[in-house]
Design a protein around this motif. Structure first.
Motif, PDB file in Angstrom:
ATOM      1  N   UNK A  58       0.752  -1.126   0.071  1.00  0.00           N
ATOM      2  CA  UNK A  58       0.099   0.041   0.009  1.00  0.00           C
ATOM      3  C   UNK A  58       0.903   1.463   0.062  1.00  0.00           C
ATOM      4  N   UNK A  59       0.445   2.300  -0.721  1.00  0.00           N
ATOM      5  CA  UNK A  59       1.518   3.325  -0.964  1.00  0.00           C
ATOM      6  C   UNK A  59       0.648   4.636  -0.185  1.00  0.00           C
ATOM      7  N   UNK A  60       1.350   5.387   0.168  1.00  0.00           N
ATOM      8  CA  UNK A  60       0.964   6.712   0.957  1.00  0.00           C
ATOM      9  C   UNK A  60       1.509   7.656   0.377  1.00  0.00           C
ATOM     10  N   UNK A  61       0.777   8.930   0.324  1.00  0.00           N
ATOM     11  CA  UNK A  61       1.436  10.325   0.116  1.00  0.00           C
ATOM     12  C   UNK A  61       1.177  10.969   1.128  1.00  0.00           C
ATOM     13  N   UNK A  62       2.022  11.567   1.932  1.00  0.00           N
ATOM     14  CA  UNK A  62       1.875  12.236   3.129  1.00  0.00           C
ATOM     15  C   UNK A  62       1.262  11.277   4.072  1.00  0.00           C
ATOM     16  N   UNK A  63       0.172  11.290   4.207  1.00  0.00           N
ATOM     17  CA  UNK A  63      -0.624  10.479   5.225  1.00  0.00           C
ATOM     18  C   UNK A  63      -1.904   9.859   4.659  1.00  0.00           C
ATOM     19  N   UNK A  64      -2.254  10.278   3.415  1.00  0.00           N
ATOM     20  CA  UNK A  64      -3.283   9.577   2.504  1.00  0.00           C
ATOM     21  C   UNK A  64      -2.707   8.489   1.855  1.00  0.00           C
ATOM     22  N   UNK A  65      -3.657   7.399   1.720  1.00  0.00           N
ATOM     23  CA  UNK A  65      -3.507   6.120   1.099  1.00  0.00           C
ATOM     24  C   UNK A  65      -3.721   6.275  -0.426  1.00  0.00           C
ATOM     25  N   UNK A  66      -2.857   6.379  -1.172  1.00  0.00           N
ATOM     26  CA  UNK A  66      -3.279   6.488  -2.699  1.00  0.00           C
ATOM     27  C   UNK A  66      -3.395   5.240  -3.507  1.00  0.00           C
ATOM     28  N   UNK A  67      -2.618   4.011  -3.242  1.00  0.00           N
ATOM     29  CA  UNK A  67      -2.796   2.796  -3.776  1.00  0.00           C
ATOM     30  C   UNK A  67      -2.731   1.676  -2.767  1.00  0.00           C
ATOM     31  N   UNK A  88       6.641  10.190   0.583  1.00  0.00           N
ATOM     32  CA  UNK A  88       6.073   9.250   0.193  1.00  0.00           C
ATOM     33  C   UNK A  88       6.430   8.007   1.107  1.00  0.00           C
ATOM     34  N   UNK A  89       5.429   7.199   1.203  1.00  0.00           N
ATOM     35  CA  UNK A  89       5.874   5.559   1.835  1.00  0.00           C
ATOM     36  C   UNK A  89       5.083   4.732   1.438  1.00  0.00           C
ATOM     37  N   UNK A  90       5.738   3.571   1.940  1.00  0.00           N
ATOM     38  CA  UNK A  90       4.847   2.236   1.442  1.00  0.00           C
ATOM     39  C   UNK A  90       4.940   1.332   2.655  1.00  0.00           C
ATOM     40  N   UNK A  91       3.945   0.322   2.619  1.00  0.00           N
ATOM     41  CA  UNK A  91       3.449  -0.429   3.559  1.00  0.00           C
ATOM     42  C   UNK A  91       3.260  -1.818   3.104  1.00  0.00           C
TER      43      UNK A  91
END
Length: 342
Positions: free
Chosen positions: A148-157, A178-181
């Motif tokens: 799961x991809x996050x932009x700032x704190x919002x999940x985008x994918x 950006x961050x990923x989980x």
């Protein structure tokens, strides 16, 4: 009494943890129990537990365990307990209960799947020439994870298997982290946030790395130019000194009234000038071919001048050159008159 209640509470908590029923998905290293479901409360005379790939796991008959695999044990009611599940324990488990004469009483099947703990991923990015960026979530060689991809704190994918995400130049210019989980049904882990910036790249390399490379190359080129200039100046200086020495020698030879004794004692370089040999003047006496009449005096012998002594380079002033000997005219004796022999 309080200490007894405390020990009883710990015992009940440990028993509850040990008696946890295995679910469909289990985390590697946990302990769980696969329950044996029977129609009555009495323990059947014979119990078999079979794995779909490993074969017999446990066999109990006549009040004794006939066969058992490593890492498992049987509870009082015939349930199968795992002390620590591993990836090899994934699969379907089938149990069979029999009477004393071998008649099958009940049959059941339970499936479990064991997962590894999700690792902490790392986000990497690469920039293209047109200002776009590609984000990569590094999770190693794990194939059982979804991202799961996050932009700032919002999940985008979310819930994707792909490990790369492309960003446009406008998204890159926003300077958002950006961050990923990475997660599976039993665990999850999130990476550190990374702010994408493609303005610090030069020719595909980091900006400061390229500045260091160009600065080092420029300094080396400047040093080479300085060395060439110094060598050229020294060469020109030596050429000028050589020309001055030659001009000084030429002027000394052409100056009237000066001979080798009146030359400069030192050259332009500070070294003593070599002496010039002088030609011996012929004595003003009659030639031997034409002797004067009435004279029988033999001709005077001309002695050559000795060579000058060698010059010592260490001396500041060279020794004076020898001067030619001045011959004095002697009073000639009156010759006797010539008498012919009789």
């Amino acid at each position: 009494m309080s200490c007894q209640y405390y020990l009883l509470f710990l015992f009940l908590c440990g028993f509850a943890a040990l008696s946890e029923t295995c679910g469909k998905n289990e985390l590697e290293g946990t302990s769980c129990i696969i329950k044996l479901t029977t129609s009555n409360k009495e323990k059947p005379p014979e119990i078999k537990w079979v794995h779909d790939t490993r074969g017999h796991v446990l066999r109990w008959k006549g009040g004794k365990i006939r066969e058992i695999s490593e890492g498992v044990s049987m509870e009082e009611d015939g349930s199968l307990r795992f002390s620590s599940v591993s990836l090899n324990d994934t699969g379907k488990y089938t149990f069979n209960t029999f009477t004393a004469d071998g008649t099958e009483i009940r049959r059941g099947e339970v499936e479990i799947k064991v997962y590894e703990k999700a690792p902490k991923p790392a986000v990497k990015f690469s920039c293209t020439k047109d200002g776009n960026a590609t984000l990569t979530c590094d999770i190693g060689k794990r194939e059982d994870l979804t991202l799961s991809w996050y932009k700032d704190k919002d999940k985008i994918i979310q819930n994707e298997k792909k490990t790369q995400v492309s960003l446009s130049s406008t998204e890159v210019q926003e300077n958002k982290p950006y961050s990923c989980e990475a997660h599976n049904p039993v665990s999850s882990n999130k990476s550190d946030s990374v702010t994408v910036s493609c303005f610090g790249k030069l020719f595909g390399f980091d900006f400061w790395v390229m500045v260091a490379i160009l600065g080092g190359g420029g300094a080396l080129l400047l040093l080479l130019i300085c060395v060439l200039i110094i060598c050229a100046c020294r060469s020109c200086r030596q050429r000028v000194k050589r020309q001055q020495d030659e001009e000084e020698f030429r002027l000394a030879d052409l100056t009237p009234g000066h001979n080798g004794t009146s030359r400069s004692k030192q050259t332009a370089r500070g070294q003593p000038a070599p002496p010039v040999p002088q030609e011996d003047s012929m004595p003003c006496s009659p030639t031997p071919e034409t002797p004067p009449r009435g004279q029988t005096q033999p001709k005077a012998q001309i002695r050559a001048r000795p060579p000058p002594p060698p010059q010592d380079e260490d001396e500041d002033d060279p020794p004076p050159l020898p001067q030619p000997r001045i011959k004095q005219h002697r009073t000639k004796r009156n010759p006797e008159p010539y008498r012919p022999m009789e």
